[in-house]
Design a protein around this motif. Sequence first.
Motif, mmCIF file in Angstrom:
data_model
loop_
_atom_site.group_PDB
_atom_site.id
_atom_site.type_symbol
_atom_site.label_atom_id
_atom_site.label_comp_id
_atom_site.label_asym_id
_atom_site.label_seq_id
_atom_site.Cartn_x
_atom_site.Cartn_y
_atom_site.Cartn_z
ATOM 1 N N GLU A 271 -8.029 11.292 2.994
ATOM 2 C CA GLU A 271 -6.676 10.884 2.669
ATOM 3 C C GLU A 271 -6.750 10.126 1.361
ATOM 4 O OE1 GLU A 271 -4.102 10.620 6.034
ATOM 5 O OE2 GLU A 271 -5.559 9.242 6.892
ATOM 6 N N GLY A 272 -5.579 9.793 0.819
ATOM 7 C CA GLY A 272 -5.573 8.983 -0.391
ATOM 8 C C GLY A 272 -6.148 9.730 -1.579
ATOM 9 N N ALA B 265 1.887 1.832 5.837
ATOM 10 C CA ALA B 265 0.971 2.408 4.836
ATOM 11 C C ALA B 265 0.403 3.756 5.271
ATOM 12 C CB ALA B 265 -0.168 1.428 4.554
ATOM 13 N N VAL B 266 -0.161 3.808 6.473
ATOM 14 C CA VAL B 266 -0.860 5.043 6.853
ATOM 15 C C VAL B 266 0.089 6.248 6.990
ATOM 16 C CG1 VAL B 266 -2.270 6.139 8.637
ATOM 17 C CG2 VAL B 266 -2.969 3.952 7.679
ATOM 18 N N GLU C 39 0.841 -1.201 0.000
ATOM 19 C CA GLU C 39 0.000 0.000 0.000
ATOM 20 C C GLU C 39 0.882 1.260 0.000
ATOM 21 O OE1 GLU C 39 -3.248 -0.708 2.659
ATOM 22 O OE2 GLU C 39 -3.894 1.381 2.618
ATOM 23 N N ALA D 14 -5.024 2.875 -2.683
ATOM 24 C CA ALA D 14 -4.224 4.077 -2.427
ATOM 25 C C ALA D 14 -4.645 5.290 -3.252
ATOM 26 C CB ALA D 14 -2.756 3.777 -2.697
ATOM 27 N N HIS D 15 -5.187 5.070 -4.425
ATOM 28 C CA HIS D 15 -5.480 6.210 -5.302
ATOM 29 C C HIS D 15 -6.936 6.653 -5.211
ATOM 30 C CE1 HIS D 15 -6.624 2.640 -7.405
ATOM 31 N NE2 HIS D 15 -7.278 3.334 -8.310
ATOM 32 N N THR E 261 1.227 4.022 -2.904
ATOM 33 C CA THR E 261 1.055 5.429 -2.544
ATOM 34 C C THR E 261 2.241 6.262 -3.049
ATOM 35 O OG1 THR E 261 -0.214 4.753 -0.613
ATOM 36 C CG2 THR E 261 0.601 6.998 -0.594
ATOM 37 N N VAL F 229 -6.440 14.269 -1.299
ATOM 38 C CA VAL F 229 -5.476 14.570 -0.240
ATOM 39 C C VAL F 229 -4.534 15.688 -0.686
ATOM 40 C CG1 VAL F 229 -3.697 12.860 -0.874
ATOM 41 C CG2 VAL F 229 -4.048 13.454 1.523
ATOM 42 N N THR G 161 2.575 6.769 5.196
ATOM 43 C CA THR G 161 2.891 7.201 3.816
ATOM 44 C C THR G 161 1.681 7.862 3.150
ATOM 45 O OG1 THR G 161 2.345 5.095 2.733
ATOM 46 C CG2 THR G 161 4.593 5.360 3.552
ATOM 47 N N TRP G 162 0.466 7.495 3.558
ATOM 48 C CA TRP G 162 -0.725 8.202 3.047
ATOM 49 C C TRP G 162 -0.610 9.686 3.322
ATOM 50 C CZ3 TRP G 162 -5.834 5.520 4.997
ATOM 51 C CH2 TRP G 162 -5.947 4.260 4.406
ATOM 52 N N LYS G 163 0.065 9.995 4.441
ATOM 53 C CA LYS G 163 0.185 11.399 4.848
ATOM 54 C C LYS G 163 1.476 12.010 4.305
ATOM 55 C CE LYS G 163 -2.112 10.141 9.217
ATOM 56 N NZ LYS G 163 -3.450 10.606 8.943
#
Length: 494
Positions: free
Chosen positions: A463-464, A156-157, A106, A447-448, A110, A468, A159-161
Amino acid sequence: MAKRFQNYIGGKWLDAASDATFTDINPAVNDDVVGEFPLSTPDDVDSAVSAARTAFATWSRLPAPERGEILRRIGDVLTERKDELAFEMTREMGKPHFETRGDVQEAIDTAYYAASETRRMFGHTVPSELPNKFNMSIRRPIGVIGVITAWNFPVAVPTWKMFPAIACGNTVVFKPSEDAPHSGMLLVKAFIDAGLPKGVVNLVQGAGEVGAALVSHPDVNAVSFTGSTDTGARIAETCGAMHKRVSLEMGGKNPMIVMDDADLDLVLDGILWGAFGTTGQRCTATSRLIVHEDVHDKLVDMLCEAATNLTIGYGNDAGVEMGPVINEKAIDKVMGYIEIGKDEGATVRLGGKRATGGKLDNGFFIQPTVFTGVSRHMRIAREEIFGPVLSVIKISSYDEAVSIANDVPFGLSSSIYTRDVALAFRAMHDIEAGITYVNGPTIGAEAHMPFGGVKQTGNGHREGGWEVFDFYTETKTVYVDYSGKLQKAQIDNT
Ligand code: UN1
């Protein structure tokens, strides 16, 4: 001696200024100590914010596609390290190796997605009201972003940010959960090895004091948080008083509606994955099963038979399907809710106890638990348990199902299983949630795509996906007047 790890500030690995540390252990094998990590204080936060501010001057001026190149290389490094990283993540936070591999994947997705977005970052060009005048909007980075994350998606989370934040030209101070400091450190190490310039991402380990210092730091311009609803509320208060932008991703009580025409085999696979994947410790976990009375008994039988056979254990051991909960506090909380459910009059159809025996005695294990006879008013139907506990609620119509689904303070993810296309489309509109799955469980966001919830789950941000990038940029509106004379907009038009 346990291995000792450091913060990463302005391109240097450093101990906490106070020299204090905290211990991180394996939740499945409690005598396995992962390491000692800096118990940082506001002084360390201060150094990190100042390093991020210094780096912002150059990073924000780099052409966005050049920032994207570095993100792409980070994706490559994470791809190379997927297995070893997953092993360490499982060791630290417990979910099985195939799930931590997914967590890294994920992050890779991202990274590549954020890299591609650096070649878009669209603004608008819009006609002017006036002749010989050009109107457009462009994006500017915000500055230093405070990133505070949970342990359940330790790679993952964050990196979402962080990926969209740095893609947009911001710099970051990252505080991982104190239950997943090693994964956070390994993630930052991947950034460094991929060539991320110093100061762009700074790592400060520690507990709530670090998060609070970050949120209230006057030179932190925006905060992105994933975690509990209570902490989120406190963060929002501070950010509100300081006029700071803040994105909050908090609790869920995600419903799966099963109608009488659903494919029950498909439903069964969905429940097992949605309710017991990550030991139910996802903000998107399926925690309420809202089932039509005509298929209720059959589905509950199928579910209990299959869930009994889930292999519980240390997620780095072959064949393990469900790991432990994260720590002793989580044991107390989840077991507390099981007692609450019993007291409220619900029936424990499966589990309800700690999973013990052999190696399991050395970890924080709880049996997959299914409550039946749950009514919408019970606490186990309304509050986030964050463990392997599923509350089953019987319904007799679609309208009743939706009314129950919506009757909670949260609204993150949701799902409906039906072969009736009309009901599926109605549910997309009727369910109060940020995410609705049709014929799939409540977990598995990509992710997208935008990710986030309504009501007390979030504060309106996503997010994502493409949305974002709005959070991590300020819009600037630009007017270019090439008429060679003063044009006064509204005044000229009257
Ligand atoms: C979280 O639990 O904070 O859709 C995020 C999912 C995962 C993300 C969960 N991709 O369940």
